[in-house]
Motif scaffolding. Structure first.
Motif, mmCIF file in Angstrom:
data_model
loop_
_atom_site.group_PDB
_atom_site.id
_atom_site.type_symbol
_atom_site.label_atom_id
_atom_site.label_comp_id
_atom_site.label_asym_id
_atom_site.label_seq_id
_atom_site.Cartn_x
_atom_site.Cartn_y
_atom_site.Cartn_z
ATOM 1 N N ASN A 192 0.814 -1.221 0.000
ATOM 2 C CA ASN A 192 0.000 0.000 0.000
ATOM 3 C C ASN A 192 0.844 1.267 0.000
ATOM 4 O O ASN A 192 0.351 2.342 -0.373
ATOM 5 C CB ASN A 192 -0.947 -0.005 1.200
ATOM 6 C CG ASN A 192 -1.988 -1.111 1.113
ATOM 7 O OD1 ASN A 192 -2.325 -1.571 0.020
ATOM 8 N ND2 ASN A 192 -2.518 -1.540 2.250
ATOM 9 N N ARG A 193 2.117 1.142 0.378
ATOM 10 C CA ARG A 193 3.035 2.288 0.341
ATOM 11 C C ARG A 193 3.854 2.323 -0.950
ATOM 12 O O ARG A 193 4.808 3.085 -1.076
ATOM 13 C CB ARG A 193 3.992 2.247 1.543
ATOM 14 C CG ARG A 193 3.314 2.394 2.891
ATOM 15 C CD ARG A 193 4.309 2.808 3.969
ATOM 16 N NE ARG A 193 5.410 1.878 4.116
ATOM 17 C CZ ARG A 193 5.425 0.855 4.967
ATOM 18 N NH1 ARG A 193 4.368 0.615 5.737
ATOM 19 N NH2 ARG A 193 6.488 0.061 5.063
ATOM 20 N N GLY A 194 3.500 1.464 -1.914
ATOM 21 C CA GLY A 194 4.179 1.492 -3.209
ATOM 22 C C GLY A 194 5.463 0.709 -3.252
ATOM 23 O O GLY A 194 6.329 0.970 -4.109
ATOM 24 N N GLN A 195 5.608 -0.294 -2.375
ATOM 25 C CA GLN A 195 6.811 -1.103 -2.353
ATOM 26 C C GLN A 195 6.489 -2.530 -2.808
ATOM 27 O O GLN A 195 5.347 -2.843 -3.133
ATOM 28 C CB GLN A 195 7.413 -1.054 -0.945
ATOM 29 C CG GLN A 195 7.834 0.369 -0.577
ATOM 30 C CD GLN A 195 8.311 0.523 0.849
ATOM 31 O OE1 GLN A 195 7.892 -0.206 1.741
ATOM 32 N NE2 GLN A 195 9.200 1.489 1.077
ATOM 33 N N ALA A 244 3.311 -6.258 -6.413
ATOM 34 C CA ALA A 244 3.198 -4.803 -6.346
ATOM 35 C C ALA A 244 1.767 -4.416 -6.679
ATOM 36 O O ALA A 244 1.028 -5.177 -7.316
ATOM 37 C CB ALA A 244 4.165 -4.125 -7.326
ATOM 38 N N ASP A 245 1.364 -3.231 -6.258
ATOM 39 C CA ASP A 245 0.043 -2.669 -6.550
ATOM 40 C C ASP A 245 -0.128 -2.519 -8.068
ATOM 41 O O ASP A 245 0.722 -1.929 -8.738
ATOM 42 C CB ASP A 245 -0.051 -1.300 -5.862
ATOM 43 C CG ASP A 245 -1.408 -0.643 -5.970
ATOM 44 O OD1 ASP A 245 -2.063 -0.758 -7.028
ATOM 45 O OD2 ASP A 245 -1.811 0.022 -5.001
ATOM 46 N N ASN A 261 0.270 1.072 -9.598
ATOM 47 C CA ASN A 261 1.464 1.853 -9.304
ATOM 48 C C ASN A 261 2.586 1.484 -10.279
ATOM 49 O O ASN A 261 3.250 0.460 -10.128
ATOM 50 C CB ASN A 261 1.898 1.596 -7.854
ATOM 51 C CG ASN A 261 2.999 2.525 -7.387
ATOM 52 O OD1 ASN A 261 3.928 2.833 -8.133
ATOM 53 N ND2 ASN A 261 2.911 2.969 -6.145
ATOM 54 N N GLU A 294 5.593 2.746 -10.782
ATOM 55 C CA GLU A 294 6.948 2.678 -10.224
ATOM 56 C C GLU A 294 7.163 1.380 -9.460
ATOM 57 O O GLU A 294 8.225 0.758 -9.556
ATOM 58 C CB GLU A 294 7.192 3.884 -9.320
ATOM 59 C CG GLU A 294 7.264 5.210 -10.077
ATOM 60 C CD GLU A 294 7.586 6.373 -9.162
ATOM 61 O OE1 GLU A 294 7.843 6.123 -7.960
ATOM 62 O OE2 GLU A 294 7.582 7.516 -9.624
ATOM 63 N N ALA A 295 6.151 0.967 -8.694
ATOM 64 C CA ALA A 295 6.282 -0.276 -7.930
ATOM 65 C C ALA A 295 6.378 -1.472 -8.867
ATOM 66 O O ALA A 295 7.203 -2.372 -8.660
ATOM 67 C CB ALA A 295 5.098 -0.425 -6.978
ATOM 68 N N SER A 318 -1.881 -0.800 -14.557
ATOM 69 C CA SER A 318 -0.662 -0.279 -15.167
ATOM 70 C C SER A 318 -0.329 -1.068 -16.431
ATOM 71 O O SER A 318 -0.360 -2.297 -16.428
ATOM 72 C CB SER A 318 0.505 -0.391 -14.177
ATOM 73 O OG SER A 318 1.737 -0.163 -14.831
#
Length: 316
Positions: free
Chosen positions: A17-20, A34-35, A38, A40-41, A101
């Motif tokens: 949930n924090r993008g990791q 990963a989400d 997101n 980047e994740a 994504s």
């Protein structure tokens, strides 16, 4: 980067949930998630694994109802397969929603979706705000990880968290069926066999050859997979001696040869699948030069085993 090891599904979900990115257990193999919203994740998954960008990821949902948040439409054939096999070791390729994504789907208009049955996985996914995109949690090309220690061996310092669980019960990646075409087609063999699928959808097609320059619609179709450092030699039942001038190993269903340094005799194809990738990693640690792999009969999960063994042998 420090990689945290946790037994808490909620703590692992907080990282998502924090993008990791987080490795987590499933009944098939461990995944690296990963989400799905997101970019980047998701990109960090490809970087951590060294994975080609045109190799799509599978989206994991905690409930069959969550498929509607990922797929633009669900054909009747897909619903029949979901009713029978979700949650479980089955991935369905469906037309995707735009919220996902494009890195997840490698730019394709379709997405692979799976609802795992592992209780720790489902508890983890329930705590994530969005569905989780995940390939297997290993360096690209190596044997998939079926226990958290193998994940740590490959990815320590490259990912944020490992959700610790027991060894994966099945040990091979999920069966994949393309339901974005009519009739549906089996793309990758797994624990759910072609015969079991056809009992629900009689017209379902078997796998087709993948053209060398085409983009795969699912993982496990185009790039080298599953291979240990050792050379893989496929053999039949009752293979006599493990000859080759190097330190050798053997895995199969019959009696192992006496001259192999490391052996793994399995009671049936299910146990063979469960132990295969862990055995490959053990052989790497023992610096085995050649692994002789007895080919199982092509029934049930034996078909998926034969697929993984052939791909591992082709790698060399």
């Amino acid at each position: 980067m420090q990689t945290l090891i946790t037994d808490s599904p909620r703590e692992a979900a907080d990282f998502i949930n924090r993008g990791q990115i987080v490795a987590f257990p499933t009944e098939t193999v461990y995944g690296l998630g990963a989400d799905i919203t997101n970019d980047e994740a998701v990109q960090r998954i490809f970087q951590a694994k060294g994975r080609p960008g045109d190799n799509p990821l599978i989206v994991h949902v905690y409930s069959p109802k969550e498929v509607e948040k990922v797929a633009a439409s669900i054909p009747e054939t897909a619903r029949k397969l979901m009713d029978r096999f979700f949650p479980g070791p089955l991935t369905l390729v469906l037309c995707k929603q735009s919220r996902i994504s494009p890195l997840v789907t490698a730019g394709l208009p379709t997405v692979g979706v799976r609802c795992p049955q592992h209780p720790v996985t489902r508890a983890f996914l329930r705590e994530c705000r969005h569905p989780v995109a995940a390939p297997s949690a290993n360096l690209s090309g190596k044997p998939s990880s079926t226990d958290w220690k193998s994940v740590h061996e490959d990815l320590n310092g490259k990912i944020n968290c490992i959700l610790r669980g027991e060894q994966s019960a099945i040990g091979l990646e999920s069966t994949i069926v393309d339901c974005a075409t009519e009739p549906p087609r089996l793309l990758r063999a797994g624990a759910i066999s072609l015969d079991e699928l056809r009992a629900i959808v009689p017209g379902l097609l078997g796998p087709a050859a993948i053209e060398e320059h085409s983009q795969p619609k699912s993982p496990g179709l185009k790039y080298p997979h599953y291979a240990p450092l050792a050379e893989i030699r496929l053999c039949g039942e009752g293979h006599g001696r493990c000859e080759g001038g190097e330190k050798t190993a053997w895995i199969g269903l019959s009696h192992p040869p006496e001259d192999a340094a490391v052996t793994c005799r399995c009671a049936d194809a299910g146990e063979y699948a469960h132990r295969l990738f862990r055995f490959f990693r053990e052989c790497d640690r023992e610096k085995i030069g050649i692994i002789f792999c007895e080919m199982p009969p092509p029934e049930g999960i034996g078909q998926a085993l034969r697929d993984r063994l052939q791909r591992a042998a082709e790698e060399k």
